[in-house]
Write an enzyme that holds these catalytic residues in place. Structure first.
Site, PDB file in Angstrom:
ATOM      1  CG  ASP A 141       3.282  -4.866 -22.500  1.00  0.00           C
ATOM      2  OD1 ASP A 141       3.251  -3.920 -23.310  1.00  0.00           O
ATOM      3  OD2 ASP A 141       4.137  -4.966 -21.600  1.00  0.00           O
ATOM      4  CG  ASN A 162       4.838  -3.944 -13.936  1.00  0.00           C
ATOM      5  OD1 ASN A 162       5.744  -3.600 -13.183  1.00  0.00           O
ATOM      6  ND2 ASN A 162       5.034  -4.135 -15.243  1.00  0.00           N
ATOM      7  CE1 TYR A 192       7.048   6.153 -13.329  1.00  0.00           C
ATOM      8  CE2 TYR A 192       8.539   7.016 -11.656  1.00  0.00           C
ATOM      9  CZ  TYR A 192       8.010   5.940 -12.353  1.00  0.00           C
ATOM     10  OH  TYR A 192       8.423   4.669 -12.052  1.00  0.00           O
ATOM     11  CE  LYS A 203       5.071   4.221 -10.988  1.00  0.00           C
ATOM     12  NZ  LYS A 203       4.382   2.943 -11.253  1.00  0.00           N
ATOM     13  CB  THR A 228      12.878  -1.278 -16.690  1.00  0.00           C
ATOM     14  OG1 THR A 228      12.690   0.107 -16.352  1.00  0.00           O
ATOM     15  CG2 THR A 228      12.706  -2.136 -15.442  1.00  0.00           C
TER      16      THR A 228
END
Length: 289
Positions: A37, A99, A171, A175, A205
């Site tokens: 991360d 991820n 985005y 994706k 999230t």
């Protein structure tokens, strides 16, 4: 005995949210985990080593094995170093979970080049960079005569598959590209003993809480003792299953939210018109209008 005993996993974007839940569950199931991360903000700016290290500390305190990594997945060099870190630290790499992600939402007419490039870079290029270096490692092992049993789980989104969302052209495009990349990679890497699948998760999230029109839904409080349909922990069991050595599935994309898992299919014919000769504009207008 855990379902991932003896397997080594990289989980990107694992300092918070869904990625954190993946890393924690993988460790509980016996995997050794590289917790990657960068530690940036929602829009990808800034760095912070804290989130990745906190997850590692939690895993180690529970008796598991993990190491932190703060490289940027969209850097070809950092991605290569991340794969090498897994191999050098734990002796192998069996699982890659892509991820990591950011948001820079904007309507198309007002979107800047920077907003476009940043999101495509972290999501689509980030998946491609990690996939490239992991695939090169597995190809080398396979060519050397070793039997490889590896798994990649990519992260697509409803925004890029079955539920396009206004304000997320960058985005959604990234994706959708990840879903297509998954299918191509599954076809290419099968010969080396590598399975490639993807998920399109819906969960609470920091990114979904910041998504216009969706934050209020995800922020709703769940009474204690009731099933939290938007908990990010609901996503990870499917990912752990797909990562297991006994799983045979490849080339699949699954939507997952709460207690529901749905297999998704891509573009397909819904209506076909044909002509015995070349089309004219007038004929097409008549047939398609």
């Amino acid at each position: 005995m855990g379902t991932l005993d003896g397997r080594v996993a990289i989980v990107t974007g694992a300092g918070r949210g869904i990625g954190r839940e993946h890393a924690l569950l993988f460790a509980r199931e016996g995997a050794k985990v590289v917790v990657n991360d960068l530690g940036g903000a929602n829009d990808g700016t800034g760095t912070d080593a804290g989130p990745a290290q906190q997850v590692v500390d939690e895993i180690v305190a529970a008796g598991g094995h993990a190491v932190a990594d703060t490289g940027s997945v969209q850097s070809w060099e950092d991605a290569e170093a991340l794969v090498r870190r897994a191999v050098d630290t734990f002796g192998n790499l069996d699982i890659l979970v892509n991820n990591a992600g950011i948001l820079r939402d904007a309507f198309i007419a007002g979107m800047t080049e920077t907003q476009w490039d940043a999101v495509i870079g972290v999501h689509l290029k980030g998946h491609a960079a990690m996939l490239h270096h992991a695939a090169a490692y597995w190809k080398g092992r396979s060519k050397a005569g070793e039997k490889v049993n590896a798994a990649v789980i990519n992260t697509a989104s409803a925004s890029g598959t079955f539920m396009p969302n206004a304000g997320q052209a960058n985005y959604g495009a990234a994706k959708a590209g990840i879903a297509a990349l998954t299918l191509v990679a599954a076809d290419e890497l099968d010969r080396y003993g590598v399975r490639v699948n993807a998920i399109a998760p819906i969960a609470r999230t920091r990114l979904t809480l910041a998504t216009p029109g969706m934050g209020a839904l995800f922020a709703q409080e769940v009474p204690e003792g009731e099933f939290d349909a938007f908990s990010p922990a609901n996503i990870s069991p499917l990912v752990a299953f797909l990562a297991g050595a006994d799983c045979t599935l490849t080339g699949k994309v699954y939507a997952v939210q709460g207690g529901a898992v749905s297999e998704l299919a891509g573009w397909h014919d819904v209506n076909t018109i044909e002509s015995d000769g070349p089309w004219t504009v007038a004929d097409l207008a008549k047939q398609l209008s």
